[in-house]
Scaffold this motif. Sequence first.
Motif, PDB file in Angstrom:
ATOM      1  N   PHE A  90      -4.676  -2.619   3.086  1.00 37.61           N
ATOM      2  CA  PHE A  90      -4.325  -3.609   2.066  1.00 37.61           C
ATOM      3  C   PHE A  90      -4.576  -3.061   0.667  1.00 37.61           C
ATOM      4  O   PHE A  90      -3.841  -3.366  -0.273  1.00 37.61           O
ATOM      5  CB  PHE A  90      -5.112  -4.913   2.265  1.00 37.61           C
ATOM      6  CG  PHE A  90      -4.706  -5.979   1.299  1.00 37.61           C
ATOM      7  CD1 PHE A  90      -3.563  -6.738   1.524  1.00 37.61           C
ATOM      8  CD2 PHE A  90      -5.426  -6.198   0.130  1.00 37.61           C
ATOM      9  CE1 PHE A  90      -3.151  -7.699   0.602  1.00 37.61           C
ATOM     10  CE2 PHE A  90      -5.018  -7.149  -0.790  1.00 37.61           C
ATOM     11  CZ  PHE A  90      -3.888  -7.898  -0.550  1.00 37.61           C
ATOM     12  N   TYR A  91      -5.610  -2.238   0.530  1.00 35.13           N
ATOM     13  CA  TYR A  91      -5.952  -1.695  -0.796  1.00 35.13           C
ATOM     14  C   TYR A  91      -4.825  -0.821  -1.341  1.00 35.13           C
ATOM     15  O   TYR A  91      -4.690  -0.645  -2.545  1.00 35.13           O
ATOM     16  CB  TYR A  91      -7.258  -0.896  -0.711  1.00 35.13           C
ATOM     17  CG  TYR A  91      -7.910  -0.728  -2.049  1.00 35.13           C
ATOM     18  CD1 TYR A  91      -8.542  -1.803  -2.678  1.00 35.13           C
ATOM     19  CD2 TYR A  91      -7.871   0.484  -2.715  1.00 35.13           C
ATOM     20  CE1 TYR A  91      -9.112  -1.661  -3.928  1.00 35.13           C
ATOM     21  CE2 TYR A  91      -8.443   0.634  -3.967  1.00 35.13           C
ATOM     22  CZ  TYR A  91      -9.060  -0.440  -4.561  1.00 35.13           C
ATOM     23  OH  TYR A  91      -9.627  -0.303  -5.813  1.00 35.13           O
ATOM     24  N   ASP A  92      -3.998  -0.271  -0.460  1.00 36.28           N
ATOM     25  CA  ASP A  92      -2.867   0.563  -0.900  1.00 36.28           C
ATOM     26  C   ASP A  92      -1.593  -0.262  -1.126  1.00 36.28           C
ATOM     27  O   ASP A  92      -0.529   0.300  -1.386  1.00 36.28           O
ATOM     28  CB  ASP A  92      -2.569   1.653   0.137  1.00 36.28           C
ATOM     29  CG  ASP A  92      -3.621   2.755   0.137  1.00 36.28           C
ATOM     30  OD1 ASP A  92      -4.428   2.812  -0.804  1.00 36.28           O
ATOM     31  OD2 ASP A  92      -3.636   3.561   1.084  1.00 36.28           O
ATOM     32  N   ALA A  93      -1.708  -1.594  -1.008  1.00 34.90           N
ATOM     33  CA  ALA A  93      -0.518  -2.449  -1.137  1.00 34.90           C
ATOM     34  C   ALA A  93      -0.004  -2.494  -2.575  1.00 34.90           C
ATOM     35  O   ALA A  93      -0.779  -2.541  -3.531  1.00 34.90           O
ATOM     36  CB  ALA A  93      -0.842  -3.853  -0.660  1.00 34.90           C
ATOM     37  N   ARG A  94       1.320  -2.505  -2.680  1.00 35.85           N
ATOM     38  CA  ARG A  94       1.995  -2.583  -3.989  1.00 35.85           C
ATOM     39  C   ARG A  94       3.128  -3.603  -3.877  1.00 35.85           C
ATOM     40  O   ARG A  94       3.917  -3.558  -2.924  1.00 35.85           O
ATOM     41  CB  ARG A  94       2.563  -1.206  -4.333  1.00 35.85           C
ATOM     42  CG  ARG A  94       3.471  -1.148  -5.548  1.00 35.85           C
ATOM     43  CD  ARG A  94       3.754   0.306  -5.936  1.00 35.85           C
ATOM     44  NE  ARG A  94       4.480   1.040  -4.906  1.00 35.85           N
ATOM     45  CZ  ARG A  94       5.819   1.143  -4.838  1.00 35.85           C
ATOM     46  NH1 ARG A  94       6.570   0.541  -5.758  1.00 35.85           N
ATOM     47  NH2 ARG A  94       6.396   1.848  -3.886  1.00 35.85           N
ATOM     48  N   ALA A  95       3.159  -4.573  -4.820  1.00 38.18           N
ATOM     49  CA  ALA A  95       4.209  -5.591  -4.773  1.00 38.18           C
ATOM     50  C   ALA A  95       5.568  -4.947  -5.025  1.00 38.18           C
ATOM     51  O   ALA A  95       5.753  -4.272  -6.036  1.00 38.18           O
ATOM     52  CB  ALA A  95       3.941  -6.669  -5.815  1.00 38.18           C
ATOM     53  N   LEU A  96       6.475  -5.144  -4.091  1.00 34.78           N
ATOM     54  CA  LEU A  96       7.829  -4.623  -4.289  1.00 34.78           C
ATOM     55  C   LEU A  96       8.734  -5.717  -4.836  1.00 34.78           C
ATOM     56  O   LEU A  96       9.685  -5.448  -5.555  1.00 34.78           O
ATOM     57  CB  LEU A  96       8.380  -4.097  -2.948  1.00 34.78           C
ATOM     58  CG  LEU A  96       9.638  -3.260  -3.022  1.00 34.78           C
ATOM     59  CD1 LEU A  96       9.441  -2.026  -3.902  1.00 34.78           C
ATOM     60  CD2 LEU A  96      10.064  -2.809  -1.622  1.00 34.78           C
ATOM     61  N   PHE A  97       8.419  -6.970  -4.489  1.00 30.26           N
ATOM     62  CA  PHE A  97       9.231  -8.096  -4.967  1.00 30.26           C
ATOM     63  C   PHE A  97       8.326  -9.319  -5.088  1.00 30.26           C
ATOM     64  O   PHE A  97       7.456  -9.544  -4.248  1.00 30.26           O
ATOM     65  CB  PHE A  97      10.361  -8.399  -3.975  1.00 30.26           C
ATOM     66  CG  PHE A  97      11.203  -9.581  -4.365  1.00 30.26           C
ATOM     67  CD1 PHE A  97      12.297  -9.441  -5.199  1.00 30.26           C
ATOM     68  CD2 PHE A  97      10.866 -10.861  -3.912  1.00 30.26           C
ATOM     69  CE1 PHE A  97      13.057 -10.545  -5.577  1.00 30.26           C
ATOM     70  CE2 PHE A  97      11.623 -11.973  -4.283  1.00 30.26           C
ATOM     71  CZ  PHE A  97      12.722 -11.809  -5.122  1.00 30.26           C
TER      72      PHE A  97
END
Length: 321
Positions: free
Chosen positions: A151-158
């Motif tokens: 989760f820490y590597d998550a990036r919002a794409l939309f």
Amino acid sequence: MFSLETYESIKEWKNANISFCLTNNVSLNTFHDQVMLRVLEVAIEKTKHKKAPCNFTWFITGSGGRFEQGLISDQDHGIIYEESTLENDLYFKDLGEELSKGLDIVGYPYCNGHIMSSNPIWCKSYKEWELQLSKWMEDESWESIRYLQIFYDARALFGVEDYIRRLKATIHQYQKEHPTTLRRFMENVKHHKNAIGPMGQILVEQHGIYQGYINLKYSAFLPYVNSVRLLSIKEGLFETSTLGRITGLQEKEEYRELLKYCFVNFSLLMQYRLSLFQVEEYEDTHYLNVKNLTKEQRKEIKRILKYGKKIHDTVIDLVNI
């Protein structure tokens, strides 16, 4: 001309254009983002109501979240939506399943670890995500810590970017209040595949179809990715790319010497992986054939591998104090 109204047409467009984006990592990952956003558009059109019933974020994680995808990449993604209601829960369950199916058709294989919006663990309302993160942090099991790292590597794409930031802030806050949590993160990543032998030789695969190749993912990338992520959690950085995290960490005096060559080496690693442009399967993207390297390239790869091990071991010791 591509209509991009079906998964099949997106796949055709992707295959026709991706080779033009192999000049550098930014170009390639920007293209991957564009492809996946097209998949989202089609997936939304295929849902029953053709429009989301509330605000949401569709995020990507893993190498995609870190903006470090190679030519072929499997899918790692999830959804955070505004609130849980019967209508919302059903809608995003359908959207998550449609997204996973669409990405697979377009050329992003299903994730073996089921890190996908079609998995209820990775598709929840904001409040449910808060509770889930709290449980993972309190649980501290190997799997829970692994999920937190993902989760820490998550990036919002939309969608609503703030959801990701606010949820990551809860990880930072918990880590500050419970310093032992950082050790649990460390224990999950302290072992890595040794890439340099006792005589200073590069250790290559000894068996199978990749005999004579270096496993770039486990021997080269992960020592950098894991140690830089660990320091980023410690320092409360929101940046997701390893290069961005290195830059952020180098703003702090205590890391300048330690990470002096980290940015250059990691950039070179990604450039070496881009050289594997003739891969056919996802697994191929992780292996580099040593025999195809020049003497100078072998020397450079060896230096990058040694430096990765040094960074990894130093960070593990730093957190383990």
